[in-house]
Design an enzyme around this catalytic site. Structure first.
Site, PDB file in Angstrom:
ATOM      1  N   LYS A   1      22.062 -31.718 -16.446  1.00  0.00           N
ATOM      2  CA  LYS A   1      20.700 -31.224 -16.628  1.00  0.00           C
ATOM      3  C   LYS A   1      20.744 -29.705 -16.450  1.00  0.00           C
ATOM      4  O   LYS A   1      20.950 -29.209 -15.354  1.00  0.00           O
ATOM      5  CB  LYS A   1      19.736 -31.820 -15.583  1.00  0.00           C
ATOM      6  CG  LYS A   1      18.285 -31.509 -15.949  1.00  0.00           C
ATOM      7  CD  LYS A   1      17.373 -31.340 -14.756  1.00  0.00           C
ATOM      8  CE  LYS A   1      17.562 -30.053 -14.049  1.00  0.00           C
ATOM      9  NZ  LYS A   1      17.185 -28.845 -14.812  1.00  0.00           N
TER      10      LYS A   1
ATOM     11  N   GLU B   1      26.997 -24.816  -5.060  1.00  0.00           N
ATOM     12  CA  GLU B   1      27.255 -23.373  -5.147  1.00  0.00           C
ATOM     13  C   GLU B   1      25.874 -22.725  -5.106  1.00  0.00           C
ATOM     14  O   GLU B   1      25.108 -22.825  -6.067  1.00  0.00           O
ATOM     15  CB  GLU B   1      28.025 -23.098  -6.445  1.00  0.00           C
ATOM     16  CG  GLU B   1      28.840 -21.852  -6.390  1.00  0.00           C
ATOM     17  CD  GLU B   1      28.036 -20.670  -6.813  1.00  0.00           C
ATOM     18  OE1 GLU B   1      27.444 -20.019  -5.916  1.00  0.00           O
ATOM     19  OE2 GLU B   1      27.970 -20.405  -8.005  1.00  0.00           O
TER      20      GLU B   1
ATOM     21  N   CYS C   1      24.587 -14.751  -7.897  1.00  0.00           N
ATOM     22  CA  CYS C   1      24.719 -15.120  -6.476  1.00  0.00           C
ATOM     23  C   CYS C   1      25.780 -14.274  -5.795  1.00  0.00           C
ATOM     24  O   CYS C   1      25.799 -14.187  -4.574  1.00  0.00           O
ATOM     25  CB  CYS C   1      25.000 -16.611  -6.344  1.00  0.00           C
ATOM     26  SG  CYS C   1      26.291 -17.143  -7.455  1.00  0.00           S
TER      27      CYS C   1
ATOM     28  N   GLU D   1      17.930 -12.833  -0.115  1.00  0.00           N
ATOM     29  CA  GLU D   1      18.588 -12.590  -1.392  1.00  0.00           C
ATOM     30  C   GLU D   1      17.551 -11.966  -2.348  1.00  0.00           C
ATOM     31  O   GLU D   1      16.407 -12.412  -2.400  1.00  0.00           O
ATOM     32  CB  GLU D   1      19.082 -13.936  -1.951  1.00  0.00           C
ATOM     33  CG  GLU D   1      19.909 -13.805  -3.197  1.00  0.00           C
ATOM     34  CD  GLU D   1      20.420 -15.161  -3.704  1.00  0.00           C
ATOM     35  OE1 GLU D   1      19.718 -16.175  -3.534  1.00  0.00           O
ATOM     36  OE2 GLU D   1      21.515 -15.190  -4.286  1.00  0.00           O
TER      37      GLU D   1
HETATM   38  P1  ADP Z   1      16.078 -20.734  -9.260  1.00  0.00           P
HETATM   39  O1  ADP Z   1      15.010 -20.515  -8.256  1.00  0.00           O
HETATM   40  O2  ADP Z   1      17.057 -19.651  -9.325  1.00  0.00           O
HETATM   41  O3  ADP Z   1      15.596 -21.178 -10.610  1.00  0.00           O
HETATM   42  P2  ADP Z   1      16.669 -23.436  -8.608  1.00  0.00           P
HETATM   43  O4  ADP Z   1      17.526 -23.946  -7.511  1.00  0.00           O
HETATM   44  O5  ADP Z   1      15.223 -23.742  -8.568  1.00  0.00           O
HETATM   45  O6  ADP Z   1      16.968 -21.893  -8.677  1.00  0.00           O
HETATM   46  O7  ADP Z   1      17.217 -23.933 -10.005  1.00  0.00           O
HETATM   47  C1  ADP Z   1      18.567 -24.202 -10.277  1.00  0.00           C
HETATM   48  C2  ADP Z   1      18.667 -25.531 -10.990  1.00  0.00           C
HETATM   49  O8  ADP Z   1      18.157 -26.524 -10.113  1.00  0.00           O
HETATM   50  C3  ADP Z   1      17.836 -25.638 -12.270  1.00  0.00           C
HETATM   51  O9  ADP Z   1      18.535 -26.433 -13.209  1.00  0.00           O
HETATM   52  C4  ADP Z   1      16.594 -26.341 -11.807  1.00  0.00           C
HETATM   53  O10 ADP Z   1      15.955 -27.068 -12.824  1.00  0.00           O
HETATM   54  C5  ADP Z   1      17.187 -27.289 -10.784  1.00  0.00           C
HETATM   55  N1  ADP Z   1      16.221 -27.808  -9.804  1.00  0.00           N
HETATM   56  C6  ADP Z   1      15.181 -27.185  -9.218  1.00  0.00           C
HETATM   57  N2  ADP Z   1      14.517 -28.020  -8.396  1.00  0.00           N
HETATM   58  C7  ADP Z   1      15.162 -29.221  -8.455  1.00  0.00           C
HETATM   59  C8  ADP Z   1      14.982 -30.487  -7.850  1.00  0.00           C
HETATM   60  N3  ADP Z   1      13.972 -30.711  -7.006  1.00  0.00           N
HETATM   61  N4  ADP Z   1      15.851 -31.483  -8.156  1.00  0.00           N
HETATM   62  C9  ADP Z   1      16.858 -31.270  -9.022  1.00  0.00           C
HETATM   63  N5  ADP Z   1      17.098 -30.092  -9.627  1.00  0.00           N
HETATM   64  C10 ADP Z   1      16.263 -29.075  -9.349  1.00  0.00           C
END
Ligand code: ADP
Length: 475
Positions: free
Chosen positions: A168, A244, A278, A379
């Site tokens: 995903k 990561e 990062c 960050e």
């Molecule tokens: P950022 O704030 O940099 O977008 P995220 O951690 O929110 O970082 O996003 C990184 C990845 O994690 C993306 O693919 C996002 O769709 C996914 N993501 C965010 N929230 C969830 C969640 N609750 N469960 C699974 N994947 C998630």
């Protein structure tokens, strides 16, 4: 979406829009999958696993080298899609495509080196055998900041190990993922081995990934908050996980360093991807004796940087991904200035002329940053270089380690002993010593503390997708 070797629409038939961060324009609409689609993709991966995991390393390597070859032949197209969707300058996008392709080739080769061991026993009539086997179905979640290399950094070692995968990608950058899956299809990777589910709302997909009994392992790159949440969910179901996550990299300029050389390095690494990395330096710890020269060189170079669309010649600073990212940068800069930091250059959102519809922030240098400021701890993920002065050589290691993160660190010194002392003493997983690019497909990448678990790249990167089995054999 791409499930079981076929392009398909989600069960709901819903779609979501994708925007260009440089001008706010809609560029595509993409399948909006749900947990139902994720389940179908996991089932496909589960069905493909028995035969894929039994294929020979030589067969799996051939698929990966096919994908590598096709990927390089499409370098320009992939880079253009990345620039449209994510914003980074075209040259940086091409570099990312090359870096991403390296993982396919490196792990194609490494597939053939998943060696076992025969160990001696304390019993004369016994031998031990150690075997490494694919963990099973892997669920992967990737971020938008490096939208292609984060995909191959997971898929290449997973496939080389004999795992099948469901990916995903981030909701901001699904087009890069779709383009990569076209390549996997053309490389003839068997049906069900790689699957793609795109979605606007990641939460239900994450829940499916972490609870579905067919999934053996989760691999995630993204924020620390989401990583911790997924780790909790995965832990409840005893799934393997690699994470990561965020970072807060120190960039130490020692007393004996050449401050001009260090500032040149700083200007290149800090503003790469507009600071949205990062491993981007987030605290420049500069010795008093190098302080003024470092700031002078850095700010002169930063003031000349051109901000704009990644397609324009000479642009080195692209847009931030969205307005929320701009707001976060603004909040940290305003807080620092209110608490006494000196704004040397930049410090504002750019909205003039052609920049009006995008998410642009001027590359910024802040001097005299102190521990009471938000930017000292949080960050930034934006184009801001916060500079902190230090006096005492004995203090700087503790200052650098004074963070909950532990991903990357950088040190500039001409003293070999000090370089080794820093390398050994810094609680970070990736350390650049007079070097601003300590990353490669061949080198382990990953963090300590809140920056994550496990490593990607190199030999440790494939071990994350392998179980270790021992047999005691009586002879
Ligand atoms: P950022 O704030 O940099 O977008 P995220 O951690 O929110 O970082 O996003 C990184 C990845 O994690 C993306 O693919 C996002 O769709 C996914 N993501 C965010 N929230 C969830 C969640 N609750 N469960 C699974 N994947 C998630």
């Amino acid at each position: 979406m791409y499930i079981n070797g076929a392009w398909c629409t989600p069960k709901s038939n819903a779609t979501f829009d994708v925007f260009n961060p440089a001008n706010g324009k809609k560029i595509a609409n993409v399948a909006d999958g749900t947990e139902i689609d994720a389940r179908l993709a996991i089932d496909a991966a589960g069905s493909a696993f028995p035969s894929w995991s039994k294929s020979t390393a030589y067969q799996r390597a051939t698929f990966l080298t096919n994908a590598h070859r096709i990927m390089l032949s499409r370098k320009d197209v992939l880079a253009e899609i990345m620039t449209i969707e994510q914003g980074k300058p075209l040259k940086a996008a091409r570099n990312e495509v090359q870096y991403a392709a390296d993982f396919l080739l490196w792990y194609a080769e490494e597939a053939k080196r998943i060696n076992g061991e025969i160990l001696p026993s304390a019993r004369p009539d016994q031998r031990f055998m150690v075997l490494h086997q694919a963990v099973g179905v892997v669920a992967a979640v990737t971020p938008w900041n490096y939208p292609i290399s984060m995909i191959t950094r997971k898929i290449a070692p997973a496939l080389a190990a004999g795992c099948c995968i469901v990916l995903k990608p981030a909701e901001a950058t699904p087009l890069c993922a779709i383009e990569m899956f076209k390549i996997f299809k053309e490389a003839n990777i068997p049906n069900g081995v790689v699957n793609l589910v795109t979605a606007k709302d990641p939460k239900p997909i994450g829940e499916e990934f972490t609870t579905n009994p067919t999934v053996a392992k989760i691999t995630f790159t993204g924020s620390t908050a989401v990583g911790k949440m997924l780790a909790c969910q995965a832990g409840a179901h005893m799934k393997r996980i690699s994470l990561e996550l965020g970072g807060h990299a120190p960039f130490i300029v020692c007393e004996d360093a050449d401050p001009v050389h260090a500032a040149k390095g700083a200007s290149l690494v800090k503003f790469l991807n507009t600071g949205q990395a990062c491993i981007s330096p987030n605290r420049f710890l500069v010795h008093t004796s190098a302080y003024d020269a470092f700031i002078d060189t850095l700010s002169t170079r930063v003031a000349k940087m051109k901000t704009g669309s990644g397609f324009e010649d000479g642009v080195s600073i692209g847009p931030l991904i969205n307005q929320a990212a701009i707001d976060k940068v603004n909040r940290q800069v305003t807080d620092a200035v209110e608490k006494g930091a000196k704004l040397i250059t930049g410090g504002m959102q750019l909205t003039e002329g052609r920049l009006a519809d995008g998410h642009f922030y001027a590359p910024t240098v802040l001097a005299d940053v102190t521990p009471d400021m938000l930017i000292y701890r949080e960050e930034t993920f934006g184009p801001v270089a916060p500079i902190i002065k230090y006096d005492d050589n004995d203090d700087v290691l503790a200052m650098a380690n004074d963070t909950t993160y532990g991903l990357a660190a950088y040190v500039y010194t001409q003293n070999l002993g000090r370089a080794m002392h820093m390398f050994e003493g810094l609680r970070f997983g990736i350390i650049g010593i007079n070097d601003i690019n300590p990353t490669s497909a061949a080198a382990p990448f990953g963090g300590m503390k809140d920056s994550g678990l496990g490593r990607e790249g190199g030999k440790p990167g494939i071990m994350e997708y392998l179980e270790t089995k021992t047999a005691g054999l009586s002879i």
